[in-house]
Motif scaffolding. Structure first.
Motif, PDB file in Angstrom:
ATOM      1  N   LYS A  21     -65.877 -44.316  -4.280  1.00 28.05           N
ATOM      2  CA  LYS A  21     -65.293 -45.561  -3.794  1.00 28.05           C
ATOM      3  C   LYS A  21     -64.005 -45.254  -3.033  1.00 28.05           C
ATOM      4  CE  LYS A  21     -67.192 -48.854  -7.066  1.00 28.05           C
ATOM      5  NZ  LYS A  21     -66.906 -49.949  -8.022  1.00 28.05           N
ATOM      6  N   HIS A  63     -58.391 -48.783 -10.478  1.00 27.43           N
ATOM      7  CA  HIS A  63     -59.023 -48.032  -9.388  1.00 27.43           C
ATOM      8  C   HIS A  63     -58.517 -46.593  -9.267  1.00 27.43           C
ATOM      9  CE1 HIS A  63     -61.143 -51.532  -8.003  1.00 27.43           C
ATOM     10  NE2 HIS A  63     -60.030 -52.217  -7.841  1.00 27.43           N
ATOM     11  N   ASN A 105     -60.821 -43.497  -8.905  1.00 28.81           N
ATOM     12  CA  ASN A 105     -61.483 -43.142  -7.647  1.00 28.81           C
ATOM     13  C   ASN A 105     -60.682 -42.155  -6.815  1.00 28.81           C
ATOM     14  OD1 ASN A 105     -63.524 -45.063  -8.251  1.00 28.81           O
ATOM     15  ND2 ASN A 105     -62.233 -46.688  -7.410  1.00 28.81           N
ATOM     16  N   ASP A 143     -63.186 -45.240   4.610  1.00 26.24           N
ATOM     17  CA  ASP A 143     -64.207 -46.048   3.943  1.00 26.24           C
ATOM     18  C   ASP A 143     -65.611 -45.507   4.162  1.00 26.24           C
ATOM     19  OD1 ASP A 143     -62.300 -48.169   3.087  1.00 26.24           O
ATOM     20  OD2 ASP A 143     -62.113 -48.503   5.242  1.00 26.24           O
ATOM     21  N   LYS A 165     -67.962 -43.517   1.204  1.00 21.87           N
ATOM     22  CA  LYS A 165     -69.302 -44.014   0.866  1.00 21.87           C
ATOM     23  C   LYS A 165     -70.337 -42.904   0.985  1.00 21.87           C
ATOM     24  CE  LYS A 165     -72.597 -47.707   1.865  1.00 21.87           C
ATOM     25  NZ  LYS A 165     -72.911 -48.887   2.714  1.00 21.87           N
TER      26      LYS A 165
END
Length: 347
Positions: A91, A105, A108, A82, A86
């Motif tokens: 994402k 999603h 991503n 995560d 970022k």
């Protein structure tokens, strides 16, 4: 007058060429901006690939910090994936297991990591690193991702700690350890090369964390000090991995295709200077079983909790016997940033 027009035309043409060359005339290069992230490895980067009934990562109190309930991450909140996603402006990608439930999603990228797995098979009946790459290759064959998609993608790899735990639990000899470490790194090298050959532009691989500092190894000293023997083996692994990454870059056209993330130094920097990162308990895990037969998330037959949770997870580096808290990962991530390794992906 005609010569002035000619001069203005040359200046205008030069400016146009300079703009469209991305400034290369002045020795600069266009930045690489990934749009997709593909993740391979173990629980340090897994964001929910195990089934809800099979893994404690889906049980209370996991996820209490983020997203506020168990969500398949082996922490109280966010994990390495995560934070790095970022930083790269991507994402956090959807877990492979949930790809049909969350098709919106897929743009991503995808997370193929399964907690407990390794370069080779471990005690966990889940895809090892080679099989994870097989799953990725099949999606490419199915045209879920195009060559253009892959050309703007990054891979994150975190693996190998479970290979060594498995080796020890299977009564692997001390004499055979160096040879086994060599075989693990050799296979990692082949796997990293394969990920790139499938079309992924850049590949970042995490060096091994200081296994001797994990709470399961510091418990014998009442969480006071690291196990130097374990960390010596980690140092050997990381040395071989560094050599392998260097060689892969030398073999390729782009000498910055493969990036090594120094998790060992990042972990140790935080553990040696915890207060700098607002960490009060660097070795004592936040969530721990009431006795050695229980671990974080365990309940008895009457659903009575057999674990305790610290008052403030943000003050602890480790969440359970193996995994950092969200605060711990954030501190490690901050140290990785200072090493410039994360920035190297973007060039």
């Amino acid at each position: 007058m005609g010569s002035n027009k000619h001069i203005f035309s040359l200046i205008f043409l030069s400016l146009i060429l300079l703009l469209f060359s991305g400034g290369e005339a002045s020795g600069q290069h266009m930045n690489f901006r990934p749009t997709k992230l593909f993740v391979f490895g173990d629980s340090y980067v897994d964001t929910g690939n195990h089934g809800r009934r099979l893994s404690f990562s889906w049980k209370d109190p996991y996820g209490i910090t983020f997203p506020g309930k168990p969500a398949g991450r082996f922490s109280d909140g966010r994990v390495l994936t995560d934070f790095i996603a970022k930083y790269w402006g991507v994402k956090s990608p959807v877990p492979y297991r949930l790809k049909r439930l969350m098709p919106q999603h897929l743009k991503n990228g995808m997370n193929f990591a399964y907690g407990g797995t390794g370069v080779f098979d471990t005690w966990i009946p889940a895809p090892n690193m080679t099989t994870q790459i097989d799953l990725f290759q099949q999606l490419i064959k199915d045209k879920l991702y195009t060559a253009t998609d892959l050309n703007y993608s990054v891979a994150l790899v975190s693996v190998a700690g479970n290979d060594y735990s498995h080796y020890i639990s299977n009564n692997g000899s001390t004499e055979g350890f160096p040879s086994f470490i060599s075989s693990v790194v050799n296979q990692m090298r082949s796997n990293l090369k394969r990920i790139h050959e499938l079309g992924v532009k850049k590949v970042a691989v995490g060096g091994l964390q200081p296994l001797g500092c994990l709470p399961r190894n510091t418990a014998s000293s009442t969480f006071q000090r690291c196990n130097d023997t374990s960390n010596t083996l980690v140092a050997f692994h990381n040395s071989l991995l560094s050599q392998a990454v260097t060689k892969l870059n030398q073999e390729g056209k782009d000498h910055s295709t493969f990036i090594l993330l120094n998790l060992y130094d990042s972990f140790m920097s935080v553990l040696n200077h915890p207060s700098t990162h607002n960490i009060q308990n660097q070795f004592q895990p936040c969530c721990i079983g009431v006795s050695s037969e229980y671990s974080c998330g365990n309940v008895d037959d009457n659903s009575v909790k057999k674990y305790s949770v610290c008052d403030d997870p943000k003050s602890a580096f480790f969440w359970d016997l193996v995994h950092p808290t969200q605060a711990g990962w954030h501190a490690v991530y901050n140290k990785l940033q200072t090493s410039n390794a994360l920035q190297q992906i973007l060039y």
